[in-house]
Design a protein around this motif. Structure first.
Motif, mmCIF file in Angstrom:
data_model
loop_
_atom_site.group_PDB
_atom_site.id
_atom_site.type_symbol
_atom_site.label_atom_id
_atom_site.label_comp_id
_atom_site.label_asym_id
_atom_site.label_seq_id
_atom_site.Cartn_x
_atom_site.Cartn_y
_atom_site.Cartn_z
ATOM 1 N N GLY A 131 4.805 -1.032 9.920
ATOM 2 C CA GLY A 131 4.854 -1.714 8.632
ATOM 3 C C GLY A 131 4.505 -0.817 7.461
ATOM 4 N N PRO A 132 3.369 -0.094 7.522
ATOM 5 C CA PRO A 132 3.011 0.794 6.408
ATOM 6 C C PRO A 132 4.045 1.878 6.129
ATOM 7 C CG PRO A 132 1.082 0.324 7.731
ATOM 8 C CD PRO A 132 2.253 -0.254 8.475
ATOM 9 N N ALA A 133 4.584 2.516 7.173
ATOM 10 C CA ALA A 133 5.562 3.583 6.940
ATOM 11 C C ALA A 133 6.834 3.025 6.314
ATOM 12 C CB ALA A 133 5.875 4.296 8.254
ATOM 13 N N ARG A 134 7.270 1.874 6.794
ATOM 14 C CA ARG A 134 8.462 1.259 6.199
ATOM 15 C C ARG A 134 8.199 0.903 4.733
ATOM 16 N NH1 ARG A 134 9.456 -1.862 9.927
ATOM 17 N NH2 ARG A 134 11.298 -0.849 10.796
ATOM 18 N N TRP A 135 7.012 0.374 4.444
ATOM 19 C CA TRP A 135 6.649 0.032 3.064
ATOM 20 C C TRP A 135 6.695 1.270 2.173
ATOM 21 C CZ3 TRP A 135 3.034 1.310 -0.601
ATOM 22 C CH2 TRP A 135 2.829 0.401 -1.652
ATOM 23 N N MET A 136 6.183 2.386 2.662
ATOM 24 C CA MET A 136 6.168 3.608 1.848
ATOM 25 C C MET A 136 7.582 4.138 1.632
ATOM 26 S SD MET A 136 2.706 5.593 2.988
ATOM 27 C CE MET A 136 2.687 6.523 1.456
ATOM 28 N N ALA A 341 -3.826 0.527 2.938
ATOM 29 C CA ALA A 341 -4.733 0.603 1.794
ATOM 30 C C ALA A 341 -4.482 1.888 1.020
ATOM 31 C CB ALA A 341 -6.185 0.548 2.257
ATOM 32 N N ARG A 342 -4.855 1.856 -0.243
ATOM 33 C CA ARG A 342 -4.776 3.031 -1.117
ATOM 34 C C ARG A 342 -6.174 3.365 -1.584
ATOM 35 N NH1 ARG A 342 -1.098 1.554 -5.594
ATOM 36 N NH2 ARG A 342 -2.883 0.279 -6.210
ATOM 37 N N ALA A 343 -6.479 4.645 -1.612
ATOM 38 C CA ALA A 343 -7.778 5.068 -2.108
ATOM 39 C C ALA A 343 -7.883 4.784 -3.599
ATOM 40 C CB ALA A 343 -7.996 6.549 -1.842
ATOM 41 N N ASP A 344 -8.992 4.169 -3.974
ATOM 42 C CA ASP A 344 -9.314 3.926 -5.376
ATOM 43 C C ASP A 344 -10.629 4.631 -5.630
ATOM 44 O OD1 ASP A 344 -9.671 3.020 -7.924
ATOM 45 O OD2 ASP A 344 -10.058 0.929 -7.371
ATOM 46 N N GLY A 345 -10.532 5.921 -5.938
ATOM 47 C CA GLY A 345 -11.742 6.737 -6.023
ATOM 48 C C GLY A 345 -12.324 6.939 -4.642
ATOM 49 N N ALA A 346 -13.559 6.501 -4.454
ATOM 50 C CA ALA A 346 -14.247 6.662 -3.175
ATOM 51 C C ALA A 346 -14.219 5.384 -2.341
ATOM 52 C CB ALA A 346 -15.687 7.104 -3.412
ATOM 53 N N GLN A 347 -13.363 4.431 -2.708
ATOM 54 C CA GLN A 347 -13.223 3.191 -1.951
ATOM 55 C C GLN A 347 -11.750 2.934 -1.676
ATOM 56 O OE1 GLN A 347 -15.180 0.423 -4.668
ATOM 57 N NE2 GLN A 347 -17.060 0.545 -3.481
ATOM 58 N N PHE A 348 -11.483 2.000 -0.776
ATOM 59 C CA PHE A 348 -10.122 1.611 -0.477
ATOM 60 C C PHE A 348 -9.772 0.289 -1.154
ATOM 61 C CE2 PHE A 348 -10.529 4.333 3.404
ATOM 62 C CZ PHE A 348 -9.419 5.123 3.167
ATOM 63 N N VAL A 350 -7.050 -2.628 -0.422
ATOM 64 C CA VAL A 350 -6.098 -3.103 0.575
ATOM 65 C C VAL A 350 -4.862 -3.654 -0.132
ATOM 66 C CG1 VAL A 350 -5.694 -4.666 2.497
ATOM 67 C CG2 VAL A 350 -7.941 -3.588 2.212
ATOM 68 N N LEU A 351 -3.684 -3.122 0.233
ATOM 69 C CA LEU A 351 -2.436 -3.500 -0.423
ATOM 70 C C LEU A 351 -1.625 -4.515 0.350
ATOM 71 C CD1 LEU A 351 -1.200 0.049 -1.504
ATOM 72 C CD2 LEU A 351 -2.534 -1.570 -2.861
ATOM 73 N N GLN A 352 -1.538 -4.316 1.673
ATOM 74 C CA GLN A 352 -0.662 -5.156 2.481
ATOM 75 C C GLN A 352 -1.275 -5.405 3.846
ATOM 76 O OE1 GLN A 352 2.522 -6.430 1.812
ATOM 77 N NE2 GLN A 352 2.503 -5.678 -0.296
ATOM 78 N N ARG A 353 -0.958 -6.573 4.407
ATOM 79 C CA ARG A 353 -1.288 -6.886 5.798
ATOM 80 C C ARG A 353 0.007 -6.945 6.604
ATOM 81 N NH1 ARG A 353 -4.876 -11.485 8.810
ATOM 82 N NH2 ARG A 353 -3.506 -11.721 10.625
ATOM 83 N N PHE A 354 -0.041 -6.446 7.819
ATOM 84 C CA PHE A 354 1.111 -6.478 8.710
ATOM 85 C C PHE A 354 0.663 -7.077 10.043
ATOM 86 C CE2 PHE A 354 1.440 -2.903 5.838
ATOM 87 C CZ PHE A 354 2.705 -3.065 5.295
ATOM 88 N N GLY A 355 1.422 -8.022 10.575
ATOM 89 C CA GLY A 355 1.115 -8.607 11.873
ATOM 90 C C GLY A 355 0.073 -9.703 11.782
#
Length: 355
Positions: A131-136, A341-348, A350-355
């Protein structure tokens, strides 16, 4: 091994790393295992037996880890092994303890089971990355991929899967390189990437191996124009990379501390209530350690025994709950939710859930 059903305690040999590249998540694993054991003991233990944790360092050479595990089993009386460590260590432990003792291997891994007494419950590449690779590729138009990883079984297997997936979905692999664990100089990797000019760098570097590469990558000015995508950077590693070096850094995992789900919010509250706000941050590897004990409790309850054959027979179709939600074993693979998830500074974030 388990003939003495009258024993009051269940001794679990906990194998988490405190040296080497993966030591960066060792303390978080230890804390989450203590929490899981305490919760299970409050509910009566596992099959009426209170859990006693016995710990050994799972960092360093596979041979050294096998010797430490042997001490846990033969000297200290461990009844079960639970491990969060590298797959190279898993292979050595599987050879040593096959047919002797149940062994739960908790983290993400490359797939494949060495025997029915190895209970692997982590994400395999297809579950973790599809899912993540397809999204990217679709959302961020990441078509040209460069693959880098440490030189052992998990990165190589993950790259084989990723190469096939990218090419089948209209993308192109423009480079692939491996470095040995402990090889701190990563400037040559950045040189190769800069020359290839990919859209995204897929990283299968583990633990502290991620730190020098990602710092150098950002310092070279590449973070603003080349995406980074990892399957192993968790919260402790992200903190060590430094917020100034995390632009356009994405990660796919079965758990992030930033998840705003009821299950995770309850987990984090119990964790902070038990250990305080200064306890080590939780990430996908340490949550897997917590999940492993919850899985063991559910598996033993379903089997009604600790005999290896009975436990193996009870695994297919088993569902168990953890901080990321419900996971169900289907065709020998633990199928739970995964996230991008995408890094937002020193935290993550979460952008999408898969499954």
């Amino acid at each position: 091994m388990f003939r003495r059903r009258s024993e009051k305690t269940l001794r679990i040999g906990l194998l988490v790393p405190f040296q080497g590249a993966d030591a960066i998540w060792g303390p978080s694993c230890q804390y989450s295992a203590v929490l899981a054991a305490a919760e299970l003991n409050e509910r009566g233990g596992i099959l009426g037996r209170q859990i006693e944790l016995l710990a050994a360092d799972a960092g360093g050479s596979p041979e050294a880890v096998v010797e430490r595990a042997r001490q846990l089993v033969e000297k200290d009386g461990a009844n079960v092994l639970v491990g969060v460590h590298l797959s190279s260590v898993r292979l050595a432990l599987s050879r040593e303890f096959s047919g002797r003792i149940p062994y739960v291997f908790a983290p993400l891994y490359e797939g494949g089971i060495e025997g029915s007494d190895v209970f692997a419950i982590g994400e395999v590449p297809e579950r973790q990355f599809s899912g993540p690779a397809r999204w990217m590729m679709e959302t961020l138009k990441a078509k040209r991929w460069f693959l880098i990883g440490n030189d052992y079984v998990w990165p190589r297997a993950s790259h084989r899967w990723m190469k096939r997936f990218v090419e089948e979905n209209g993308g192109e692999i423009v480079g692939e390189e491996y470095v040995g664990i402990g090889q701190e100089e990563t400037g040559h990797l950045v040189d190769m990437i800069e020359q290839a000019n990919p859209d995204v760098v897929f990283q299968s570097l583990v633990g502290s191996e991620c730190i020098p590469f990602n710092r150098t990558f950002a310092e070279r000015g590449l973070a603003g124009r080349i995406l980074r995508f990892s399957g192993a950077i968790e919260e402790n590693t992200l903190l060590a990379i430094g917020e100034e070096n995390t632009e356009n850094l994405y990660c796919a995992a079965g758990y992030f501390s930033a998840l705003q789900t009821p299950e995770n919010l309850r987990f984090l509250k119990r964790y902070r209530d038990a250990f305080g706000i200064t306890a080590p941050v939780q990430g996908v590897l340490s949550e897997a350690c917590y999940e492993a004990l919850q899985f063991l409790g559910a598996l033993a309850a379903r089997a009604g025994t600790f005999w290896l054959a009975d436990l193996a027979g009870a695994m297919e179709g088993l569902s168990f709950s953890s901080a990321r939600g419900v996971t169900t074993v289907r065709n020998g693979v633990a199928c739970g939710p995964t996230f991008l998830a995408r890094a937002d500074g020193a935290q993550f974030e979460v952008l999408q859930r898969f499954g």
